[in-house]
Structures are given as C-alpha cells and as structure tokens.
Design a protein around this motif. Structure first.
Motif, PDB file in Angstrom:
ATOM      1  N   TYR A   1       0.686  -1.031  -0.066  1.00  0.00           N
ATOM      2  CA  TYR A   1      -0.037   0.095  -0.159  1.00  0.00           C
ATOM      3  C   TYR A   1       0.929   1.336  -0.147  1.00  0.00           C
ATOM      4  O   TYR A   1       1.925   1.531   0.700  1.00  0.00           O
ATOM      5  N   LEU A   2       0.371   2.325  -0.813  1.00  0.00           N
ATOM      6  CA  LEU A   2       1.097   3.410  -0.738  1.00  0.00           C
ATOM      7  C   LEU A   2      -0.007   4.581  -0.247  1.00  0.00           C
ATOM      8  O   LEU A   2      -1.093   4.826  -0.838  1.00  0.00           O
ATOM      9  N   VAL A   3       0.053   5.457   0.984  1.00  0.00           N
ATOM     10  CA  VAL A   3      -0.639   6.416   1.386  1.00  0.00           C
ATOM     11  C   VAL A   3       0.042   7.645   0.940  1.00  0.00           C
ATOM     12  O   VAL A   3       0.965   8.069   1.272  1.00  0.00           O
ATOM     13  N   THR A   4      -0.810   8.565   0.048  1.00  0.00           N
ATOM     14  CA  THR A   4      -0.394  10.118  -0.222  1.00  0.00           C
ATOM     15  C   THR A   4      -0.999  10.980   0.574  1.00  0.00           C
ATOM     16  O   THR A   4      -2.127  10.702   1.110  1.00  0.00           O
ATOM     17  N   GLY A   5      -0.329  12.002   0.913  1.00  0.00           N
ATOM     18  CA  GLY A   5      -0.846  12.723   2.127  1.00  0.00           C
ATOM     19  C   GLY A   5      -0.781  12.297   3.393  1.00  0.00           C
ATOM     20  O   GLY A   5      -1.735  12.485   4.298  1.00  0.00           O
TER      21      GLY A   5
ATOM     22  N   GLY B   1      -5.164  11.374   6.510  1.00  0.00           N
ATOM     23  CA  GLY B   1      -3.877  10.626   5.643  1.00  0.00           C
ATOM     24  C   GLY B   1      -3.212   9.741   6.687  1.00  0.00           C
ATOM     25  O   GLY B   1      -2.835   8.411   6.667  1.00  0.00           O
ATOM     26  N   SER B   2      -2.821  10.409   7.853  1.00  0.00           N
ATOM     27  CA  SER B   2      -1.993   9.644   8.927  1.00  0.00           C
ATOM     28  C   SER B   2      -3.006   8.640   9.454  1.00  0.00           C
ATOM     29  O   SER B   2      -2.270   7.540   9.733  1.00  0.00           O
TER      30      SER B   2
ATOM     31  N   VAL C   1      -4.671  13.216  -0.362  1.00  0.00           N
ATOM     32  CA  VAL C   1      -4.005  14.534  -0.640  1.00  0.00           C
ATOM     33  C   VAL C   1      -5.150  15.636  -1.036  1.00  0.00           C
ATOM     34  O   VAL C   1      -6.235  15.303  -1.512  1.00  0.00           O
ATOM     35  N   GLY C   2      -4.877  16.687  -0.044  1.00  0.00           N
ATOM     36  CA  GLY C   2      -6.020  17.508  -0.502  1.00  0.00           C
ATOM     37  C   GLY C   2      -5.225  19.195  -0.461  1.00  0.00           C
ATOM     38  O   GLY C   2      -4.151  19.104   0.387  1.00  0.00           O
ATOM     39  N   VAL C   3      -5.850  20.092  -0.604  1.00  0.00           N
ATOM     40  CA  VAL C   3      -5.366  21.499  -0.567  1.00  0.00           C
ATOM     41  C   VAL C   3      -5.931  22.172   0.657  1.00  0.00           C
ATOM     42  O   VAL C   3      -7.000  21.937   1.222  1.00  0.00           O
TER      43      VAL C   3
END
Length: 434
Positions: A76-80, A86-87, A267-269
């Motif tokens: 698995y890869l978690v971005t953000g 995300g954490s 991921v988000g802004v």
C-alpha cells in the motif's frame, strides 16, 4: 464543508486548462438523446450476451466488485500521509497488514515432535480467530501411520498479533494454551515447552524492480520533519517505506509506486490555495499518481485489474457554484478527479465525506448515500476523520471497486463497528449493482 488536510502544491504542471462549460439546454437535449440511444444499444447487447451465457465488459467471479487478486501480498502507498486523515489511513493500514501477516504466519501445516508423523494444522478464519485440527496415533503407538490415526478438531483458537491461544479441552488438554510464532524456527513455541515446526511458509512484502523487499505500507510525504513527528519514522527513507515526493511533480512519484498494488489518495489543498494549486493537486495530482501506479504495474508485467485505488474526495460536487464555506472552487477539481479515476481502467473506490470532524472513530452510526442528499437530511452533516479512514482502509484491504458514494454520520443509531464495514460498503452500491 471542510476538505481533507492540505498537501503543499508545487509548480503547476503543463496541462491544458480545465474548461468550465456553461449550461446549454439545446445541446444538452441532443446529448441526452444520443446517450439514451447508446445506453439502449448497450443494454440490448448485454442482454444478448447474457442469454448466450456470458457477460461483456468484465470477468464473472464470486465477488464482481473486488479487484482481481494478485499472487503476492499487497503493498500500500498512502499519499498525503502526514495530514490528519491521511495519517489515520496510514496507521490503519499498518494495523490491518500486521494482523493479516500474523494470521498468515500462524496459518499452515505443522510437525509436532511429541506426535511424529501426526498432522497438525492452523487455519486462520480472520485476523483474530482460527481453528486448530490434527490427529493422534492409535493407543498402541506414538507415530501416526495415516490409516489408524484418531483425528481431532477443529478446536477454537484466538489470534493476537504473533500469538495463538487454543482451547485443547475437548481432547483433554488445557483450555487456554498459548503459543507464540517464532520466525527463527519457524514455528509455534507453546507455553508447555513443546514446539510445532511449520512445514510451509509465505513471504510477506513485494520485491521492487531492483530486487529490494518492499515494506507493506508506504507513505508519500512532502516534509521529512513532519513525517518524523506524525508518522514516527526514524530514518524516514525507503527502508521504512517513507518517500519524499510531490503529486504535482510526476518524476518524484515513481520510486514510491515501484511495486505498489494499492493506492490511498488522501491528498488535499488548504482553504487558502489558489485555483492553480487546486487544479495541480486535486485533479492533475490524482492523474499523476494513478499514471505512476499503472506504469509500475506495467514494468513488472501486472494487469491494471490487479491494482486498487481509494480516493478521499468530498460531498458537495452536485452544486455547480458552491459557496466557499461549502467547499468552493476546489470541488470542481475534485469532481474532475473522480471522473478521471472512473475512466482510468484501474479498480477504484471514491469516498465522498461530508464535513470532517476530529472525534473518535467507531462512536457513531455511519451512513452512505449519493448525490449530496445527506447534506440536507443529516444534521449536522459531519463525520469523524477516524471513521473516514476506517472506511478507506476497509475498501483497500477488501479490494473494493466500482464504488463512488457519500459518507456521513448520524448522532442517532448504533455505532458502526469494524465488523459492520463490509455491509456498509455493500450498501453504498446502487441497487442494480447488488
């Protein structure tokens, strides 16, 4: 609506601008008529194909809404991953993988030195439960011969990390004998001093294209200091599954996606992002991540259907002009990312939470729906980040695909437990998907 935690955006990629189309009623009517004709033709073709005993456009299996299984364990890869949601996804996936690895390690066939030649097996039913079965020799000998052996089990057992507790009382033994899996044997060290040696094994992790063993859960971060603080890494490098990169810079993503089979996009802004950054992160960034994941699969000869993506988006995307406090312009780019993902060929689930809160998970009843109806039917329309993370982890671990749904929580009703999440996801599908 509050959007997921920000990931700082980099330079805007060189893409054509995403146009905002004004409503054109006449053109819309023509398009609608053409779409209906296409759908009618497709439905007729599907009906004919089904009558012939087949189904076009997909494989028929026991669970049509799950991505194809791959031979190797998932990575698995978690971005953000340093964001607030995300954490939680990162740590949730680590816990899920640890439980599954322990179940897989303990499961299998064993040899018991106290009963030579006699079968011993542990079958993991879930991350927390198993059954133990076996056979003993006839009364006139210690060794099993395969013909006169006395079979026993299955006996109930509980799994806890790398330990197993078995109720041997049905065959005259202790009711709670504890054993710990020792990978150096490999086998189970029992509290009574006996050791069962495992006869089969399974390798966990996945080799990258250069032969390295990949950690089962990785994180893409933009700041190593934040990774140390939030994720608790020490070296904070690839040896711990931590990769420095930016979703707006495609070349920085390839090391992180090498060998990855499942991608969690969290991921988000932030609320003060410019429109250029919104597009670069929320839309183009999603395209970049999926493209890198697909390229990694191609390099190792894996099919797109062996991959899985889960995206945290947002409710509110049915409003063409949302107010800033409802999400604002960023929802336009989130919606474009959802549309891209649906057409990418990669099995995916899109989770669209209502307003995000910081409460504990598993304390409220979770609700699913479509088309933003819960923004007016649920009061207040808020869901805990911890619950959003639980749903995302479940979707990835169970390889759910073909899903796009709203997620909110009710102050009334029984809390949704981890054991309820599969039913929650199944209930999030349209009626015709059942």
């Amino acid at each position: 609506l509050e959007v997921p935690h920000a990931l700082p955006g980099g330079a805007r990629p060189q893409h054509a601008p995403v146009p905002r189309l004004a409503a054109q009623p006449a053109a819309a009517a023509v398009l609608a008529g053409g779409l209906l004709a296409v759908l009618s033709s497709a439905a007729a073709a599907d009906h004919a194909d089904a009558s012939a005993g087949g189904r076009s456009g997909g494989r028929a299996d026991a669970h049509p809404h799950r991505a194809d299984e791959d031979a190797a364990p998932p990575v698995y890869l978690v971005t953000g991953a340093t964001g607030r949601t995300g954490s939680l996804v990162y740590f949730g996936l680590q816990a899920a993988v640890a439980a599954q690895v322990a179940a897989d390690e303990l499961g299998g066939a064993y040899a018991d030195p106290n009963h030579p030649g006699c079968a011993r097996s542990v079958v993991a039913l879930s991350a927390g439960a198993a059954v133990v079965s076996g056979a003993d020799a006839a009364a006139d000998g210690r060794s099993c011969d395969g013909a006169t052996d006395m079979k026993w089990g299955p006996l109930a057992a509980a799994l806890d990390s790398d330990a197993i507790v078995v109720d041997f009382s049905p065959k005259g033994g202790p009711a709670d004998l504890r054993g710990v899996f020792d990978p150096s044997v490999p086998g189970i060290q029992w509290a009574d001093g006996n050791v069962w040696t495992k006869l089969d094994g399974r390798r966990h992790g996945r080799s990258t294209t250069d032969g390295r063993t990949a950690p089962a859960v990785r994180a893409l971060v933009t700041d190593l200091d934040a990774a140390r603080e939030v994720l608790g890494c020490t070296a904070c490098d690839a040896s711990e599954g931590i990769y420095l990169g930016d979703v707006t810079e495609p070349d920085t993503l390839d090391p992180a996606t090498d060998g990855v089979t499942a991608l969690a996009i969290a991921v988000g802004v932030g609320g003060n992002a410019t429109e250029d950054v919104m597009e670069a992160v929320e839309f183009r960034g999603v395209q970049n991540q999926v493209a890198s994941l697909a390229a990694s699969a191609r390099k190792r000869g894996a099919a797109l259907t062996s991959l899985n993506v889960a995206l945290i988006s947002s409710m509110g995307t049915t409003d063409p002009n949302p107010a800033p406090y409802e999400g604002g312009e960023v929802l336009f780019y989130k919606l474009n990312a959802e549309a891209f993902l649906g057409a990418s060929g990669v099995p995916a689930a899109v989770i669209k939470p209502c307003g995000l809160g910081d409460g504990e998970g598993s304390e409220q009843q979770l609700l699913t729906g479509h088309d933003d109806t819960m923004l007016t039917s649920v009061h207040p329309p808020v869901v805990a980040r911890a619950d959003v993370a639980r749903v995302m982890v479940q979707a990835l671990v169970e390889r759910q695909s073909g899903l796009r749904f709203d997620l909110c929580a009710s102050l009334h009703g029984p809390p949704t437990t981890d054991g309820d999440l599969d039913a929650l996801l199944d209930g999030a599908r349209w009626g015709w998907q059942a």
